[in-house]
Write a protein that holds these residues in place. Structure first.
Motif, PDB file in Angstrom:
ATOM      1  N   VAL A 279       0.835  -1.204   0.000  1.00 26.23           N
ATOM      2  CA  VAL A 279       0.000   0.000   0.000  1.00 26.23           C
ATOM      3  C   VAL A 279       0.873   1.259   0.000  1.00 26.23           C
ATOM      4  CG1 VAL A 279      -1.672   1.331   1.344  1.00 26.23           C
ATOM      5  CG2 VAL A 279      -1.992  -1.122   1.041  1.00 26.23           C
ATOM      6  N   ILE A 280       1.944   1.256   0.781  1.00 25.86           N
ATOM      7  CA  ILE A 280       2.824   2.422   0.844  1.00 25.86           C
ATOM      8  C   ILE A 280       3.435   2.693  -0.523  1.00 25.86           C
ATOM      9  CG2 ILE A 280       4.949   3.354   1.844  1.00 25.86           C
ATOM     10  CD1 ILE A 280       4.237   1.622   4.391  1.00 25.86           C
ATOM     11  N   VAL A 281       3.933   1.652  -1.170  1.00 27.10           N
ATOM     12  CA  VAL A 281       4.513   1.833  -2.508  1.00 27.10           C
ATOM     13  C   VAL A 281       3.441   2.351  -3.468  1.00 27.10           C
ATOM     14  CG1 VAL A 281       5.566   0.648  -4.475  1.00 27.10           C
ATOM     15  CG2 VAL A 281       6.369   0.166  -2.163  1.00 27.10           C
ATOM     16  N   GLY A 282       2.217   1.827  -3.345  1.00 26.69           N
ATOM     17  CA  GLY A 282       1.118   2.323  -4.173  1.00 26.69           C
ATOM     18  C   GLY A 282       0.788   3.778  -3.899  1.00 26.69           C
ATOM     19  N   ASP A 283       0.913   4.208  -2.642  1.00 22.82           N
ATOM     20  CA  ASP A 283       0.699   5.618  -2.310  1.00 22.82           C
ATOM     21  C   ASP A 283       1.780   6.506  -2.921  1.00 22.82           C
ATOM     22  OD1 ASP A 283      -1.607   5.128  -0.880  1.00 22.82           O
ATOM     23  OD2 ASP A 283      -0.672   5.344   1.094  1.00 22.82           O
ATOM     24  N   LEU A 284       2.988   5.982  -3.004  1.00 21.97           N
ATOM     25  CA  LEU A 284       4.102   6.748  -3.563  1.00 21.97           C
ATOM     26  C   LEU A 284       4.152   6.702  -5.083  1.00 21.97           C
ATOM     27  CD1 LEU A 284       6.870   5.780  -1.003  1.00 21.97           C
ATOM     28  CD2 LEU A 284       5.821   8.043  -1.295  1.00 21.97           C
ATOM     29  N   SER A 285       3.558   5.677  -5.672  1.00 22.37           N
ATOM     30  CA  SER A 285       3.598   5.510  -7.127  1.00 22.37           C
ATOM     31  C   SER A 285       2.217   5.126  -7.644  1.00 22.37           C
ATOM     32  CB  SER A 285       4.619   4.430  -7.500  1.00 22.37           C
ATOM     33  OG  SER A 285       4.496   4.085  -8.860  1.00 22.37           O
ATOM     34  N   ALA A 286       1.564   6.066  -8.298  1.00 25.98           N
ATOM     35  CA  ALA A 286       0.235   5.803  -8.862  1.00 25.98           C
ATOM     36  C   ALA A 286       0.298   4.707  -9.919  1.00 25.98           C
ATOM     37  CB  ALA A 286      -0.361   7.076  -9.434  1.00 25.98           C
ATOM     38  N   SER A 287       1.389   4.662 -10.675  1.00 27.47           N
ATOM     39  CA  SER A 287       1.495   3.629 -11.708  1.00 27.47           C
ATOM     40  C   SER A 287       1.586   2.237 -11.088  1.00 27.47           C
ATOM     41  CB  SER A 287       2.675   3.890 -12.643  1.00 27.47           C
ATOM     42  OG  SER A 287       3.895   3.858 -11.940  1.00 27.47           O
ATOM     43  N   PHE A 288       2.311   2.114  -9.973  1.00 26.94           N
ATOM     44  CA  PHE A 288       2.370   0.832  -9.264  1.00 26.94           C
ATOM     45  C   PHE A 288       0.981   0.452  -8.763  1.00 26.94           C
ATOM     46  CE2 PHE A 288       2.686  -1.755  -5.458  1.00 26.94           C
ATOM     47  CZ  PHE A 288       3.598  -2.737  -5.822  1.00 26.94           C
ATOM     48  N   ARG A 289       0.306   1.415  -8.120  1.00 24.56           N
ATOM     49  CA  ARG A 289      -1.026   1.158  -7.566  1.00 24.56           C
ATOM     50  C   ARG A 289      -2.014   0.761  -8.665  1.00 24.56           C
ATOM     51  NH1 ARG A 289      -1.730   5.724  -5.159  1.00 24.56           N
ATOM     52  NH2 ARG A 289      -2.684   6.717  -6.956  1.00 24.56           N
ATOM     53  N   ASP A 290      -1.941   1.439  -9.812  1.00 22.15           N
ATOM     54  CA  ASP A 290      -2.856   1.133 -10.903  1.00 22.15           C
ATOM     55  C   ASP A 290      -2.555  -0.216 -11.541  1.00 22.15           C
ATOM     56  OD1 ASP A 290      -4.064   3.563 -10.439  1.00 22.15           O
ATOM     57  OD2 ASP A 290      -3.031   4.595 -12.085  1.00 22.15           O
ATOM     58  N   ARG A 291      -1.281  -0.534 -11.645  1.00 26.56           N
ATOM     59  CA  ARG A 291      -0.889  -1.795 -12.293  1.00 26.56           C
ATOM     60  C   ARG A 291      -1.059  -3.000 -11.374  1.00 26.56           C
ATOM     61  NH1 ARG A 291       4.291  -2.808 -16.141  1.00 26.56           N
ATOM     62  NH2 ARG A 291       3.640  -4.876 -16.773  1.00 26.56           N
ATOM     63  N   TRP A 292      -0.708  -2.833 -10.090  1.00 31.01           N
ATOM     64  CA  TRP A 292      -0.772  -3.933  -9.124  1.00 31.01           C
ATOM     65  C   TRP A 292      -1.500  -3.512  -7.847  1.00 31.01           C
ATOM     66  CZ3 TRP A 292       4.434  -3.063 -11.015  1.00 31.01           C
ATOM     67  CH2 TRP A 292       4.781  -3.929 -12.059  1.00 31.01           C
ATOM     68  N   PRO A 293      -2.796  -3.312  -7.922  1.00 24.15           N
ATOM     69  CA  PRO A 293      -3.511  -2.917  -6.695  1.00 24.15           C
ATOM     70  C   PRO A 293      -3.551  -4.079  -5.696  1.00 24.15           C
ATOM     71  CG  PRO A 293      -5.075  -3.384  -8.442  1.00 24.15           C
ATOM     72  CD  PRO A 293      -3.686  -3.477  -9.054  1.00 24.15           C
ATOM     73  N   LEU A 294      -3.460  -3.727  -4.429  1.00 24.45           N
ATOM     74  CA  LEU A 294      -3.592  -4.745  -3.383  1.00 24.45           C
ATOM     75  C   LEU A 294      -5.038  -5.218  -3.379  1.00 24.45           C
ATOM     76  CD1 LEU A 294      -2.156  -6.203  -1.023  1.00 24.45           C
ATOM     77  CD2 LEU A 294      -2.987  -4.380   0.455  1.00 24.45           C
ATOM     78  N   PRO A 295      -5.261  -6.517  -3.468  1.00 27.34           N
ATOM     79  CA  PRO A 295      -6.642  -7.011  -3.432  1.00 27.34           C
ATOM     80  C   PRO A 295      -7.383  -6.506  -2.193  1.00 27.34           C
ATOM     81  CG  PRO A 295      -5.125  -8.774  -4.016  1.00 27.34           C
ATOM     82  CD  PRO A 295      -4.283  -7.590  -3.611  1.00 27.34           C
ATOM     83  N   GLY A 296      -8.630  -6.109  -2.383  1.00 29.90           N
ATOM     84  CA  GLY A 296      -9.447  -5.525  -1.331  1.00 29.90           C
ATOM     85  C   GLY A 296      -9.418  -6.252   0.001  1.00 29.90           C
ATOM     86  N   PRO A 297      -9.625  -7.579   0.010  1.00 27.65           N
ATOM     87  CA  PRO A 297      -9.618  -8.277   1.302  1.00 27.65           C
ATOM     88  C   PRO A 297      -8.287  -8.148   2.055  1.00 27.65           C
ATOM     89  CG  PRO A 297     -10.573  -9.672  -0.383  1.00 27.65           C
ATOM     90  CD  PRO A 297     -10.024  -8.456  -1.081  1.00 27.65           C
ATOM     91  N   LEU A 298      -7.178  -8.027   1.320  1.00 33.25           N
ATOM     92  CA  LEU A 298      -5.873  -7.895   1.978  1.00 33.25           C
ATOM     93  C   LEU A 298      -5.663  -6.508   2.565  1.00 33.25           C
ATOM     94  CD1 LEU A 298      -3.489  -9.894  -0.368  1.00 33.25           C
ATOM     95  CD2 LEU A 298      -4.553 -10.609   1.779  1.00 33.25           C
ATOM     96  N   GLU A 299      -6.378  -5.506   2.051  1.00 24.41           N
ATOM     97  CA  GLU A 299      -6.269  -4.163   2.615  1.00 24.41           C
ATOM     98  C   GLU A 299      -6.748  -4.143   4.058  1.00 24.41           C
ATOM     99  OE1 GLU A 299      -8.066  -1.119   0.242  1.00 24.41           O
ATOM    100  OE2 GLU A 299      -6.991  -1.749  -1.552  1.00 24.41           O
ATOM    101  N   ILE A 300      -7.719  -4.992   4.364  1.00 23.30           N
ATOM    102  CA  ILE A 300      -8.262  -5.066   5.719  1.00 23.30           C
ATOM    103  C   ILE A 300      -7.524  -6.108   6.547  1.00 23.30           C
ATOM    104  CG2 ILE A 300     -10.313  -5.644   7.077  1.00 23.30           C
ATOM    105  CD1 ILE A 300     -11.938  -4.530   4.660  1.00 23.30           C
ATOM    106  N   THR A 301      -7.371  -7.304   5.987  1.00 20.83           N
ATOM    107  CA  THR A 301      -6.788  -8.399   6.769  1.00 20.83           C
ATOM    108  C   THR A 301      -5.282  -8.268   6.967  1.00 20.83           C
ATOM    109  OG1 THR A 301      -6.606  -9.803   4.796  1.00 20.83           O
ATOM    110  CG2 THR A 301      -8.583 -10.069   6.174  1.00 20.83           C
ATOM    111  N   GLY A 302      -4.569  -7.679   6.011  1.00 22.74           N
ATOM    112  CA  GLY A 302      -3.120  -7.547   6.138  1.00 22.74           C
ATOM    113  C   GLY A 302      -2.709  -6.805   7.393  1.00 22.74           C
TER     114      GLY A 302
END
Length: 179
Positions: free
Chosen positions: A81-104
């Motif tokens: 998530v942090i890398v996705g916050d720092l890089s929109a292209s990373f977040r757009d290309r490899w989003p963290l699956p929704g369930p992992l955003e909560i359970t991680g």
């Protein structure tokens, strides 16, 4: 690590707060970037703490192994998530699956709480250490603006880990003292 991880988390919280003083967060600004880098470093150190706590555990090794693995997995979710916050292209290309955003993050906190509890059982840290750790992360989940306060609570939880001799000290657990 016991001091640096929560202090980096504190830096992230303070920088996040400063970044929002004008009513919005500047995702390209210095406070955003430096804050997220501090958060990244904090989480890497927490993963290292989880592994170190597993290594120092003598009783409950299997539980400690699972707790450490769960914690490190949770840290990996945070880092994603942090890398996705720092890089929109990373977040757009490899989003963290929704369930992992909560359970991680939840897995990280639960794993660390178990590892700290095992240290309590071994007589290496006080009983309030895992409780404060859990409460600190609970505060963050309630409101991200509580990050600076939560980081200080987590620092109080991890301070006993940084005492000289904590890792090698052999203290008789309270349970065995009763017999």
């Amino acid at each position: 690590m016991a001091f640096a991880a929560p202090l980096l988390l504190l830096a992230y919280g303070v920088l996040r707060w400063m970044d929002g003083l004008d009513g919005h967060r500047d995702k390209q600004g210095a406070a955003w970037i430096v804050g997220h880098l501090a958060f990244f470093g904090s989480m890497v150190l927490f993963a290292m703490i989880a592994v170190a706590l597993f290594r120092r555990t003598r009783m409950g090794r299997r539980i400690a192994a699972v707790a450490a693995a769960v914690s490190v997995f949770g840290v990996a979710c945070f880092l994603w998530v942090i890398v996705g916050d720092l890089s929109a292209s990373f977040r757009d290309r490899w989003p963290l699956p929704g369930p992992l955003e909560i359970t991680g993050p939840l897995l990280f906190v639960l794993g660390m709480s178990v590892l700290l509890s095992l240290q309590v059982a071994a007589g290496r840290v006080p009983v309030w250490s895992p409780i404060l750790f859990f409460l600190g992360y609970l505060a963050i989940s309630v409101n991200l603006d509580l990050l600076p306060l939560a980081a200080l609570v987590i620092l109080a939880a991890t301070v006993p880990l940084g005492r000289p001799g904590t890792g090698s000290r052999r203290v008789t657990p309270a349970v065995s003292r009763l017999h």
